[in-house]
Design an enzyme around this catalytic site. Structure first.
Site, short mmCIF file in Angstrom:
data_model
loop_
_atom_site.label_atom_id
_atom_site.label_comp_id
_atom_site.label_asym_id
_atom_site.label_seq_id
_atom_site.Cartn_x
_atom_site.Cartn_y
_atom_site.Cartn_z
N CYS A 88 51.46 34.64 34.90
CA CYS A 88 49.92 34.87 35.82
C CYS A 88 50.51 36.08 37.39
CB CYS A 88 50.02 33.37 35.89
SG CYS A 88 48.03 33.15 37.03
N GLU A 89 48.99 36.80 37.02
CA GLU A 89 49.04 37.20 38.05
C GLU A 89 49.24 36.38 39.50
OE1 GLU A 89 47.67 41.40 37.04
OE2 GLU A 89 45.84 40.76 37.21
N HIS A 90 48.03 35.90 39.32
CA HIS A 90 47.38 35.33 40.34
C HIS A 90 48.83 34.44 41.27
CE1 HIS A 90 44.01 36.46 38.24
NE2 HIS A 90 44.45 37.07 39.32
N HIS A 91 49.04 33.82 40.56
CA HIS A 91 49.75 32.79 41.51
C HIS A 91 51.30 33.09 40.88
CE1 HIS A 91 46.19 30.72 41.16
NE2 HIS A 91 46.30 30.37 42.11
N GLN A 130 44.76 36.64 31.01
CA GLN A 130 45.44 36.36 29.24
C GLN A 130 44.86 37.38 28.94
OE1 GLN A 130 45.73 32.27 27.90
NE2 GLN A 130 44.74 32.93 26.24
N HIS A 158 48.33 27.45 31.47
CA HIS A 158 48.82 28.08 32.96
C HIS A 158 48.64 27.12 33.37
CE1 HIS A 158 46.01 32.17 32.06
NE2 HIS A 158 46.01 31.87 30.96
N CYS A 160 49.29 27.79 37.01
CA CYS A 160 48.46 27.38 37.92
C CYS A 160 47.33 26.29 37.69
CB CYS A 160 48.16 28.77 37.87
SG CYS A 160 47.36 29.44 36.59
#
Ligand SMILES: Nc1nc2c(ncn2[C@@H]2O[C@H](COP(=O)(O)OP(=O)(O)OP(=O)(O)O)[C@@H](O)[C@H]2O)c(=O)[nH]1
Ligand SMILES: [Zn+2]
Length: 197
Positions: A88-91, A130, A158, A160
């Site tokens: 996941c590119e956010h976390h 995703q 996920h 996260c």
């Protein structure tokens, strides 16, 4: 058209020294001692691991579909339950699950079954969300193979959402991308969804 990232810099690889330095900084920032015995090799291990799990950044997903052949088959080709692991590119935490990839060949042109799994792998092994991953798989397959239609369904968990934050382990995210005939014809989409049940 999906571009491979760093197309202008094909030889660019992971900067291991930079990752090692960053990992040492993170360890010390969270209150660890990066010089204690158990952590001494961790930065170089993490660098090798990132090289592996982000390998898709340096591969062109279109190149995965190089195998083309003619088979007397114009009905759906559907490879389901392709396992994937992405980040996941956010976390920068993993999300993982299965991808289901279907296409309707045009003029009996098909690609190798394993190539669909290779495409999923290349697109997954990048910092991702995703939805984008689902769309990239559909777009590359639709543009490269020129089939009559493509449908991609991804079912992912996920970390996260499981191990931090809202903490809902077991919740799953479903995403769908449809192109060509699958975009136009709800009955074709339903045929795929029935096969998934
Ligand atoms: N749409 C989408 N969202 C994602 C994906 N992976 C992670 N996210 C979400 O990205 C969002 C980032 O939200 P922020 O509010 O900026 O970050 P945060 O404070 O860590 O959010 P929480 O996870 O709610 O604690 C979160 O809601 C995540 O659930 C993905 O693949 N697709
Ligand atoms: Zn996340």
């Amino acid at each position: 058209m999906i571009k491979s990232r760093h197309e202008s810099d094909a030889v660019r690889t992971v900067d291991a020294a930079k990752i090692e330095e960053a990992v040492r900084m993170i360890l010390s920032a969270v209150g660890e001692d990066p010089n204690r015995e158990g952590l001494l090799d961790t930065p170089s291990r993490v660098a090798r691991m990132y090289e592996e799990i982000f390998a898709g950044l340096h591969r062109d997903p279109r190149a995965e579909l190089s195998a083309r052949f003619h088979v007397e088959h114009n009905e759906v080709v559907f490879v389901r339950d392709i396992p994937f692991y992405s980040m996941c590119e956010h976390h920068l935490l993993p999300f993982f699950g299965v991808a289901h990839v279907a296409y309707l060949p045009q003029d009996n042109v098909v690609t190798g079954l394993s190539k669909l799994a290779r495409l999923v792998d290349t697109v997954a092994k990048r910092p991702q969300v995703q939805e984008r991953m689902t769309n990239e798989i559909a777009d590359v397959l639709y543009e490269e193979l020129n089939p009559r239609g493509v449908m991609v369904v991804i079912d992912g968990e996920h970390l996260c959402m499981s191990m931090r934050g809202i903490q809902k382990p077991g919740s799953r995210t479903m995403t769908l991308a449809a192109r060509g005939r699958y975009e136009e014809d709800v009955r074709l989409r339903e045929e795929i969804l029935r096969m998934l049940r």
